[in-house]
Scaffold this active site. Structure first.
Site, PDB file in Angstrom:
ATOM      1  N   LEU A 127       0.830  -1.211   0.000  1.00  0.00           N
ATOM      2  CA  LEU A 127       0.000   0.000   0.000  1.00  0.00           C
ATOM      3  C   LEU A 127       0.857   1.251   0.000  1.00  0.00           C
ATOM      4  CD1 LEU A 127      -2.626  -1.013   2.706  1.00  0.00           C
ATOM      5  CD2 LEU A 127      -3.057  -0.741   0.264  1.00  0.00           C
ATOM      6  N   ASP A 173       2.889  14.102  14.861  1.00  0.00           N
ATOM      7  CA  ASP A 173       3.055  14.093  13.403  1.00  0.00           C
ATOM      8  C   ASP A 173       1.703  14.080  12.706  1.00  0.00           C
ATOM      9  OD1 ASP A 173       4.474  14.222  11.060  1.00  0.00           O
ATOM     10  OD2 ASP A 173       4.840  12.066  10.929  1.00  0.00           O
ATOM     11  N   PHE A 231       7.914   3.515   9.712  1.00  0.00           N
ATOM     12  CA  PHE A 231       9.105   2.695   9.916  1.00  0.00           C
ATOM     13  C   PHE A 231       9.217   1.500   8.981  1.00  0.00           C
ATOM     14  CE2 PHE A 231       5.974   1.710  13.302  1.00  0.00           C
ATOM     15  CZ  PHE A 231       5.613   0.430  12.901  1.00  0.00           C
ATOM     16  N   PRO A 238       7.374  -0.695   5.169  1.00  0.00           N
ATOM     17  CA  PRO A 238       6.298  -0.817   4.193  1.00  0.00           C
ATOM     18  C   PRO A 238       4.979  -1.267   4.835  1.00  0.00           C
ATOM     19  CG  PRO A 238       7.808  -2.654   4.001  1.00  0.00           C
ATOM     20  CD  PRO A 238       8.401  -1.722   5.010  1.00  0.00           C
ATOM     21  N   GLY A 297       5.009   3.370   5.665  1.00  0.00           N
ATOM     22  CA  GLY A 297       4.646   4.128   6.866  1.00  0.00           C
ATOM     23  C   GLY A 297       5.882   4.675   7.528  1.00  0.00           C
TER      24      GLY A 297
END
Ligand SMILES: *[C@@H]1O[C@H](CO)[C@@H](O)[C@H](O)[C@H]1NC(C)=O
Ligand SMILES: *[C@@H]1O[C@H](CO)[C@@H](O)[C@H](O)[C@H]1NC(C)=O
Ligand SMILES: *[C@@H]1O[C@H](CO)[C@@H](O)[C@H](O)[C@H]1NC(C)=O
Ligand SMILES: *[C@@H]1O[C@H](CO)[C@@H](O)[C@H](O)[C@H]1NC(C)=O
Ligand SMILES: *[C@@H]1O[C@H](CO)[C@@H](O)[C@H](O)[C@H]1NC(C)=O
Ligand SMILES: *[C@@H]1O[C@H](CO)[C@@H](O)[C@H](O)[C@H]1NC(C)=O
Ligand SMILES: *[C@@H]1O[C@H](CO)[C@@H](O)[C@H](O)[C@H]1NC(C)=O
Ligand SMILES: *[C@@H]1O[C@H](CO)[C@@H](O)[C@H](O)[C@H]1NC(C)=O
Length: 822
Positions: A515, A634, A520, A522, A518
């Site tokens: 997808l 974040d 840290f 995939p 992210g």
């Protein structure tokens, strides 16, 4: 005949050479004749003769931009004495005097500066400075004369507007009478060195506008136009030798000039290459309250109030009936007269453009306490304040006489005004007087309401939790724990998936199932045997920071459950593999829609508002409704995932921090997050709190309304970021211009305006000014009055963000330069 004779006579006396267009210099034997020009070496400026009025023969020697398509004269030698023919001649004499002659050979203007140098020349520099010097000597200290010290109506970059006490000279700019008559008009813009120095726009001998004194960061006048910006840097120097204001271009191709206009307005223009015209960058006076002394003594002007003038608290109109009829000419006075013998005191007034400092005294090394003491001792001292508001404030300025020309401004200052002893609130020798403003009262009520609601909610929640949790002891120990201890995971009762299940679900981590990536590693899409769709975040084996973030995310997300937070279904830890398994969000992340020209059409206003409210609730839960205070750190469009109904959920807790107990603010050396969303205090000092999330939320709201990314946005007209741009338009009530075209059909204007308003409150510079998320939620869905947002972060003190401000201070000398990285 006579004139012809004279002219020829003159020709005869002259050497044969006449200057040609290719040079920047006039020498004793190469004068400049009408019809010819000289051009500075870099090609920026041109010097020659021009006629402002085509219907007259009046000719002037002037200097204009060479590369600007509109003739823009920035300096005129003989503004008061035109040449009345077309035979003007500019000459450098052997005594280094620059003299302008008409066709009859009469000197009509002269620089009056003579000196004995070997080879005197006049050279046009690329800064637009016409200097007289020795041909072989380029040292500015040795210039015999320079046009920068004799400006017309234009302040060019590099000029020093102000006074040189050593030379006894002053540089100021003065308006022209009209476009066809450059002789001296009524308006002068200058630095007034009396008392604590300020800049004044004078109409004859009457002040028309005052910038207020320099307070270490900016001028006390709160205009956005005088703030750090990407076009020019500025400085205000005040030392025993000289006091001046000066600005310099950051990019010398981006022309900017400051003039005092024929009708008495200080205007800054910047050249717009696209439209091939000058654009107004700032005007001063900018509004009615900028008019000097409009409300007279001891009153305060605020364009946000009606009527705009009001007496300061504990002051009353001198003539109440006239004041009632909005005739401010008599001003205000203390309702209880001073009685120095009985011992006066001081009351603090905040958010103010300091009153006229011409009748003041200052010492920049004194403290506020010392300042108060000496003001108290002298019965004619009426007020005191800091000279410098940098940091906690420093220096002392004392006023003697009545206080005039105060305005309520953004970024205004504190001033302590002398009061009769009976006026000083008992129990405290100083009281904070808040200006009465309805929006503030509204915000206060909202706050109280939300606090009550929160307290009730908290109680309910605590009761609930007490019922649910197996042991109270466990709960307490958890709220105290820190994140990066190994034992963290042991506490969590998170479903464990085995690797095989996940491999099956993701088709062996097939590339087709990927997808994205992210924080840290995939992220893969997967389908469990029962048909449930999942998203699998896999810790990349190459990620060094990943392990910490992984643990962190497990810790944070396992703690929380909310419909606006992405749901963690479990984790998988086997050998080297570490994975988190989430519910699958079919509509990807918000940025996928928001910043795409076609897809953003799918986000009509009701959907956008639903997303705003949803994220506000999710964040509120993280901040105060969950058992712990969790700072996301974040929050951004890319971390907001959308489910099949476009309902939003906050994801990616890799950088989140949990606050336990009474902790409300923390500092980190490693600032993580995303530029464009980070609050100033976090980006600069690494300080984060719930209010830094509130800032990011505000950015996100403004992005959703405008459809524009904050990161990378600079408005071509004024170079502000999206936040600054939104704030400026908001101030002018130009909401419509902010709205993303893609949903303007579907919008409910009051909701949109409210969202912009709340967004701007969230991105205010100072954390304390920003509302908490509970207020935000109430503000978004309520219809109470909202306080007016102060300047957004990075608006006034962007210099601070970029850490390029230099402050040199030694004794009584002070030089401050503000720079702004782009
Ligand atoms: C300008 O000068 C020309 C030539 O000397 C003269 O004929 C004309 O009348 C003058 N125009 C004005 C407006 O003075
Ligand atoms: C030109 O100006 C001078 C003074 O500067 C004056 O004596 C003379 O009469 C003027 N000539 C004309 C034609 O206006
Ligand atoms: C030069 O001196 C004369 C006579 O004192 C004066 O009228 C004129 O304004 C001076 N020129 C400049 C440019 O200062
Ligand atoms: C400047 O002063 C004059 C004379 O006092 C006055 O008539 C005029 O309105 C003033 N102009 C401005 C712009 O304040
Ligand atoms: C300066 O501005 C010009 C004109 O806008 C632009 O082309 C140029 O790239 C800029 N230079 C720098 C160093 O930013
Ligand atoms: C305002 O204060 C000034 C300076 O003390 C004073 O001269 C003036 O009379 C005062 N104005 C009024 C209307 O009292
Ligand atoms: C300014 O204040 C400092 C500290 O109180 C003192 O040492 C200094 O002499 C003062 N300077 C002047 C010019 O009064
Ligand atoms: C009070 O201050 C004023 C202005 O600086 C000064 O002229 C006067 O002498 C001072 N009075 C006393 C008693 O110090």
């Amino acid at each position: 005949m006579k004139s012809l004779y004279r002219f020829c006579c003159f020709c005869f006396l002259l050497p044969t050479l006449i200057v040609s267009d290719s040079t920047d210099t006039i020498t004793t034997n190469q004068p400049l004749a009408d019809g010819k020009t000289i051009i500075s070496s870099g090609g920026a400026f041109e010097l020659g003769f021009f006629k402002p009025d085509v219907n007259s023969n009046r000719t002037y020697l002037g200097l204009w931009y060479k590369k600007v398509s509109k003739l823009t004269v920035v300096w005129i030698a003989n503004r008061d004495v035109p040449i009345n023919d077309t035979n003007g001649l500019l000459k450098v004499t052997d005594q280094a005097n620059l003299a302008l002659f008409n066709g009859e050979g009469t000197a009509i203007w002269s620089s009056n500066a003579t000196g004995s140098v070997k080879n005197p020349v006049a050279q046009l520099l690329d800064s637009g400075n016409l200097v007289v010097k020795d041909a072989a000597d380029d040292n500015p200290e040795n210039y015999l004369w320079q046009s920068f010290e004799h400006p017309t109506d234009t302040l060019l970059p590099g000029m020093k507007l102000g006074e040189n006490f050593v030379k006894g000279t002053e540089v100021y700019i003065q308006s022209i009478k009209s476009n066809v008559d450059p002789s001296r008009g009524n308006f002068i813009f200058r630095v007034d060195p009396d008392g604590f120095p300020q800049k004044f726009l004078m109409n004859g001998s009457t002040p028309r506008f005052r910038t207020g004194p320099w307070n270490g960061l900016r001028l006390s006048w709160g205009s956005p136009g005088l703030q750090p910006n990407p076009v020019y840097t500025y400085e205000f120097v005040n030392n025993p030798q000289e006091v001046y204001y000066r600005y310099d271009l950051i990019n010398t191709s981006v022309y900017s000039r400051l003039i005092v206009s024929t009708d008495g307005i200080i205007q800054r223009f910047t050249w717009n290459y696209k439209t091939q015209d000058w654009a107004v960058y700032l005007n001063a006076p900018a509004d009615t309250c900028d008019i000097y002394g409009l409300c007279n003594n001891y009153s305060i002007c605020s364009t946000a109030s009606s009527p705009i003038c009001s007496c300061l608290d504990k002051f009353v109109p001198k003539s109440p009936s006239e004041w009632q009829a909005t005739d401010w000419s008599n001003g205000c006075q203390r309702r209880v007269p001073l009685d120095c013998q009985k011992g006066d005191g001081f009351i603090k007034y905040s958010g103010i453009k300091l009153p006229d400092t011409r009748w003041s005294w200052y010492n920049r090394s004194m403290t506020l306490k010392e300042c108060e003491a000496i003001c108290l001792k002298n019965c004619s001292c009426t007020a005191y304040a800091n000279t410098d508001i940098t940091g906690k404030g420093s220096g002392c300025v004392l006023w003697f006489g009545d206080l005039i020309d105060m305005t309520r401004v953004n970024g205004g200052q504190d001033i302590y005004i002398r009061m009769a002893a009976s006026e000083i609130p008992s129990g405290a020798n100083k009281a904070k007087i808040l200006g009465i403003s309805l929006p503030l009262v509204g915000a206060f009520l909202l706050l109280v309401l939300s606090l009550i609601l929160c307290a009730q909610k908290k109680k309910r929640r605590q009761r609930k939790l007490a019922e649910q949790l197996p042991s109270k002891g466990k709960m307490e120990s958890r709220s105290e724990q820190r994140l990066n201890t190994e034992s963290d995971k042991e506490d969590l009762d998170l479903p464990l998936f085995d690797l095989k299940t996940i491999e099956q679900a993701t088709n062996n981590f097939s590339i087709d199932n990927k997808l994205g990536a992210g924080g840290f590693g995939p992220v893969y899409k997967g389908t469990l045997e029962e048909g449930q769709e999942i998203a699998v975040k896999r810790l990349s084996e190459y990620s060094i920071q990943g392990l910490d973030e992984f643990k962190n995310e497990v810790k944070c997300i396992a703690e929380v459950q909310h419909r606006n937070l992405v749901k963690l279904l479990g984790c998988c830890i086997e050998g080297e593999e570490k994975m988190l398994i989430y519910e699958f969000m079919p509509n990807k992340s918000l940025d996928f829609f928001l910043f795409d020209n076609d897809r953003s059409r799918l986000l009509d206003w009701p959907k956008r508002f639903q997303i705003i409210i949803g994220i506000a609730r999710g964040l509120l839960y993280l901040h105060q409704d969950s058992r712990l205070t969790i700072i996301h750190r974040d929050l951004k469009a890319g971390n907001i995932l959308l489910d099949s109904e476009m309902k939003p959920k906050i994801s990616d807790f890799g950088m989140a921090r949990i606050f336990g107990g009474t902790e409300t603010e923390a500092r980190t050396k490693r600032v993580v997050g995303t530029y464009g969303y980070m609050s100033p205090e976090y980006a600069v000092n690494g300080v984060f709190s719930t209010k830094s999330d509130v800032f990011s939320f505000g950015v996100f709201v403004l992005e959703i309304v405008t459809g524009k990314k904050n990161r990378g946005f600079t408005h071509p007209d004024h170079y502000h970021s999206l936040l600054g741009h939104a704030w400026l338009l908001f101030k002018d009530s130009r909401f419509q211009e902010l709205i993303d075209d893609h949903f303007s059909q579907s919008c409910f204007l009051s909701e949109v305006i409210r969202s912009i308003h709340v967004g701007l409150l969230c991105v205010q510079q100072y954390p304390d000014d920003r509302p908490s998320m509970s207020s935000v939620v109430l503000m978004l869905v309520g219809d109470g009055a909202l306080p007016f947002p102060k300047e957004p972060g990075y608006f006034t003190e962007r210099n601070c963000f970029f850490e390029t401000d230099k402050i040199f201070s030694s004794g009584n000398q002070l030089t401050i330069t503000l720079l702004d990285a782009r």
